[in-house]
Design a protein around this motif. Structure first.
Motif, short mmCIF file in Angstrom:
data_model
loop_
_atom_site.label_atom_id
_atom_site.label_comp_id
_atom_site.label_asym_id
_atom_site.label_seq_id
_atom_site.Cartn_x
_atom_site.Cartn_y
_atom_site.Cartn_z
N THR A 104 -5.19 2.80 -4.38
CA THR A 104 -3.79 2.63 -4.78
C THR A 104 -3.33 1.19 -4.60
N ILE A 105 -3.49 0.66 -3.41
CA ILE A 105 -3.05 -0.72 -3.17
C ILE A 105 -3.98 -1.69 -3.90
N GLY A 106 -5.26 -1.32 -4.06
CA GLY A 106 -6.18 -2.17 -4.81
C GLY A 106 -5.74 -2.34 -6.25
N GLY A 107 -5.22 -1.26 -6.84
CA GLY A 107 -4.76 -1.32 -8.22
C GLY A 107 -3.44 -2.04 -8.37
N LEU A 108 -2.59 -1.98 -7.33
CA LEU A 108 -1.25 -2.55 -7.43
C LEU A 108 -1.13 -3.97 -6.88
N LEU A 109 -2.12 -4.41 -6.11
CA LEU A 109 -2.01 -5.70 -5.43
C LEU A 109 -1.76 -6.87 -6.39
N ILE B 253 7.76 -7.16 2.22
CA ILE B 253 8.02 -5.77 2.57
C ILE B 253 7.41 -4.84 1.54
N THR B 254 7.49 -5.22 0.27
CA THR B 254 6.92 -4.37 -0.79
C THR B 254 5.42 -4.21 -0.62
N ARG B 255 4.72 -5.34 -0.37
CA ARG B 255 3.28 -5.25 -0.17
C ARG B 255 2.95 -4.42 1.07
N THR C 43 0.88 0.51 3.38
CA THR C 43 1.03 1.64 4.32
C THR C 43 0.90 2.96 3.59
N PHE C 44 1.56 3.08 2.44
CA PHE C 44 1.50 4.32 1.68
C PHE C 44 0.08 4.59 1.20
N SER C 45 -0.60 3.55 0.71
CA SER C 45 -1.96 3.72 0.20
C SER C 45 -2.92 4.21 1.28
N ASN D 77 9.11 1.23 7.61
CA ASN D 77 7.93 1.38 6.75
C ASN D 77 7.08 2.56 7.18
N MET D 78 6.85 2.68 8.47
CA MET D 78 6.01 3.76 8.98
C MET D 78 6.63 5.13 8.72
N LEU D 79 7.95 5.23 8.90
CA LEU D 79 8.62 6.52 8.71
C LEU D 79 8.66 6.93 7.24
N VAL D 80 9.02 5.96 6.38
CA VAL D 80 9.19 6.29 4.96
C VAL D 80 7.86 6.31 4.22
N TYR D 81 7.11 5.20 4.31
CA TYR D 81 5.90 5.09 3.50
C TYR D 81 4.66 5.60 4.24
N GLY D 82 4.67 5.58 5.57
CA GLY D 82 3.55 6.14 6.32
C GLY D 82 3.56 7.65 6.28
N VAL D 83 4.68 8.25 6.72
CA VAL D 83 4.80 9.71 6.68
C VAL D 83 4.78 10.21 5.24
N GLY D 84 5.51 9.48 4.36
CA GLY D 84 5.51 9.89 2.95
C GLY D 84 4.13 9.80 2.33
#
Length: 680
Positions: free
Chosen positions: A267-272, A568-570, A575-577, A651-658
């Protein structure tokens, strides 16, 4: 700032429309990026592309069922295309701007001045650095340059998107002009400063198209991390057949490839790449040309912001408001001296002194034998040498030294008079004739509305603001208190700016600087983020790593936010990836081992219907999540001032847990859909 925000919204909407119009070319670009020379630049997606070819060959060889093999191959191909598409969409946002810039420089002609005094009409691309050209009303400026004679209103809409004309004048910090802009009034003589093919427009076109975009240090570091993770999981997957054979499990190559793709951070590899390009595009939408992605990103890490007082914190339109004499000097004598010292002063302040003196009755002109003395940052004074006397005006300390050097004495009442003027926020300008100080001119400026709130917002982000001014200590302190800056440098020379930047950097801080004049060039070059004004001199624009096309010095406040938003976006998408990889493990691992090792069924917490369905569901989610996140990567995560710890926790709460929850839900839903329509 309101105009800039409106401009950003307008350009953002235009960019979105351009992407929609050019969907076909963007898709073709995504396919073209399948070329090996491009894919090797992104190790994660290169592994997915190699896996696609491997599963296709394995299916053709009959090493797995045709339905399952071709399904996996198709999903992997779509995954690679989506990753390429994200990058292509980000790149396409700059193409509309580049096209308009190209139109701005087409078919330009120039009226070159000849040494003999005549003119020669030639194509603009034949001009050389140092040539002098004449441009009159309704004509286009043929090349980048500095106005050496005259002043004119110029329409820079082709570059900035702003329809309101701007004033450019010789001998000031607003003397720079750009090829392709239109003169609306008067006549100017321009000295060409750029060689053909290396103009501001040429460089800007290359930058907005992304061809010269270099990866930022953080982007490089993250790329290395992703490459290491990919290599690690590649080794793990290669050893799985050996482990499987030891426990009686046969794992075919298609399943191994599927497992690898789900393990690596696709995911992050494709979006980086898209995230990096989008940062520059967001700066461009704010009408700021970033010469590299690094400049935008470093802005997000800035600790100290140095701002000139005039034009940044104040409106910069200082006007003479009063003449105050010392020790019984005649007011008429002070007005006459101030008028004579300012007749050749091209600055707005100098013109306002002449205007005020004449309004109060001074009308004397300078004798023919007069020798005018220009202001310099080193002497900090200007004036005129007449046949019978020498008149100077300038900063308090500079004038005191001048009078003493002439054998004069500084009057006792000068200090109190200067303090009274400075205490009101005005700037005192001392006038002297030969050995005698005659009095003080009060120059008044106004603090920009809302500037204190902007500095407060920067303080919440952890950025310390430092005001730089040539004013005396008392005036500087008064303005600094009213504006709400954290620190100030009074009576600053160009060397003082440079020294302060180096001192801050020596203590490990990142420094941003705003400037527009040639004397700002050293500081702009030294600063980690140097924002030069488009209206400024060519030297300033060359020295900075950003150029504000609106020439709004306060724009750096927005750039800091854009830089922080990119960081922050990266971080959020990384984190999400990584978090959603955890969920995919629970979809694939049971599919590989559960049949031979019943105890592995405990890992099938998602209760997926079959091994084949689990693999396909995880791969489909893996492919679809990339285009789903493209808008977020391009727009950026919403940013609000907060400390680093608060941002990390958010970040951890929103994108980590999400990142853990979303794949569980999505993969289960995809599995149910596959079970309903396919015999898996």
């Amino acid at each position: 700032m309101h105009r800039s925000a409106h401009s950003a919204e307008t350009q953002g909407a235009q960019a979105e429309a351009a992407v929609a119009r050019h969907c076909g070319p963007t898709l073709r670009s995504a396919i073209a990026k399948l070329a090996p020379q491009h894919m090797v630049k992104n190790p994660v997606m290169a592994v997915v592309w190699l896996g696609t070819l491997t599963t296709a060959l394995a299916t053709l060889a009959g090493w797995t069922s045709a339905g399952f093999g071709w399904a996996v191959t198709a999903i992997l191909l779509v995954t690679v295309l989506f990753g390429n598409y994200a990058e292509a969409v980000a790149e396409s946002r700059g193409r509309g701007q580049a096209a308009s810039l190209r139109r701005a420089r087409q078919d330009l002609v120039a009226r070159r001045l000849l040494p003999s005094g005549g003119e020669q009409t030639i194509a603009a691309n034949e001009l050389k650095q140092g040539d002098l050209v004449v441009v009159e009303s309704e004509q286009l400026v043929p090349a980048d340059g500095e106005i050496v004679e005259g002043l004119a209103a110029i329409n820079e809409a082709a570059v900035t998107g702003e329809s309101a004309p701007v004033l450019r004048e010789a001998g000031t910090d607003r003397s720079g002009v750009i090829g392709g802009t239109k003169v609306l009034s008067d006549r100017i003589v321009v000295r060409v400063t750029a060689e053909p093919g290396n103009s501001f427009l040429d460089r800007m076109i290359a930058l907005v198209e992304g061809s010269n975009r270099q990866k930022t240090p953080n982007e490089v570091a993250l790329g290395i991390l992703l490459a290491v993770m990919t290599l690690t999981f590649l080794i793990v997957v290669i050893t799985l057949p050996v482990i499987g054979a030891a426990v009686g499990v046969h794992i075919n190559i298609v399943l191994l490839v599927a497992l690898l793709v789900c393990l690596i951070p696709t995911t992050i590899g494709g979006l980086l790449p898209a995230i990096g390009i989008a940062g520059m595009n967001r700066a461009l939408q704010a009408n700021v040309l970033a010469k590299s992605g690094k400049a935008v990103e470093v802005a997000g890490d800035v600790d100290v912001l140095l701002l000139d007082k005039t034009g940044t914190i104040t409106y910069g339109d200082r006007q003479a408001t009063a003449f105050q004499t010392v020790n019984g000097v005649s007011p008429a004598l002070l007005r006459e001296a101030a008028l004579l010292a300012s007749l050749a002063d091209p600055t707005p302040e100098g013109k306002s002194i002449v205007k005020l003196a004449r309004e109060q009755g001074a009308h004397q002109g300078a004798p023919a034998q007069s020798a005018f003395i220009e202001f310099t940052a080193q002497t900090r004074m200007s004036g005129v040498d007449l046949p019978d006397r020498r008149i100077r005006k300038g900063a308090v300390d500079a004038m005191e030294q001048f009078v003493k050097s002439q054998g004069g004495i500084v009057p006792a009442g000068l200090g109190a008079l200067v303090r009274d003027i400075a205490s009101t926020g005005a700037t005192p300008l001392v006038v002297a004739q030969d050995q005698q100080i005659l009095g003080v001119i009060a120059l008044s400026d106004v603090i920009k509305h809302g500037i204190k709130e902007r500095f407060s917002r920067l303080r919440e982000m952890g950025v310390r603001t430092v005001m730089i001014t040539g004013d005396n200590e008392l005036t500087a302190a008064s303005i600094a208190a009213e504006a709400g800056v954290d620190d100030y440098i009074a009576q600053a020379r160009p060397e003082d700016k440079l020294a302060r930047i180096r001192a801050e950097q020596a203590e490990g801080r990142l420094v941003a600087m705003v400037g527009d004049g040639t004397n700002d060039a050293p500081a702009l070059a030294q600063a980690d983020v140097g924002l030069a004004m488009n209206s400024g001199t060519q030297a300033a624009k060359e020295a900075g790593n950003m150029v504000d096309l609106d020439s709004d010095p306060a724009k750096l406040l927005a750039i800091v936010e854009i830089g922080k938003q990119q960081l922050i976006t990266r971080g959020a998408l990384t984190t999400f990836s990584l978090a959603n990889d955890v969920s995919k493990y629970f979809a694939i691992l049971p599919a590989v081992f559960a049949a031979a090792i019943p105890s592995m069924e405990a890992l099938n917490v998602m209760q997926l219907s079959s091994p084949a369905s689990a693999v396909l569901a995880a791969l489909i989610f893996n492919a679809l999540i990339i285009p789903a996140l493209i808008p977020l990567a391009l727009r950026g995560v919403h940013f609000k001032p907060a400390t680093a710890n608060q941002l990390l926790l958010g970040n951890m709460l929103v994108y980590g847990v999400g990142g853990v929850v979303v794949p569980f839900v999505a993969i289960k839903l995809i599995d149910m859909g596959l079970t309903a329509v396919l015999p898996l």
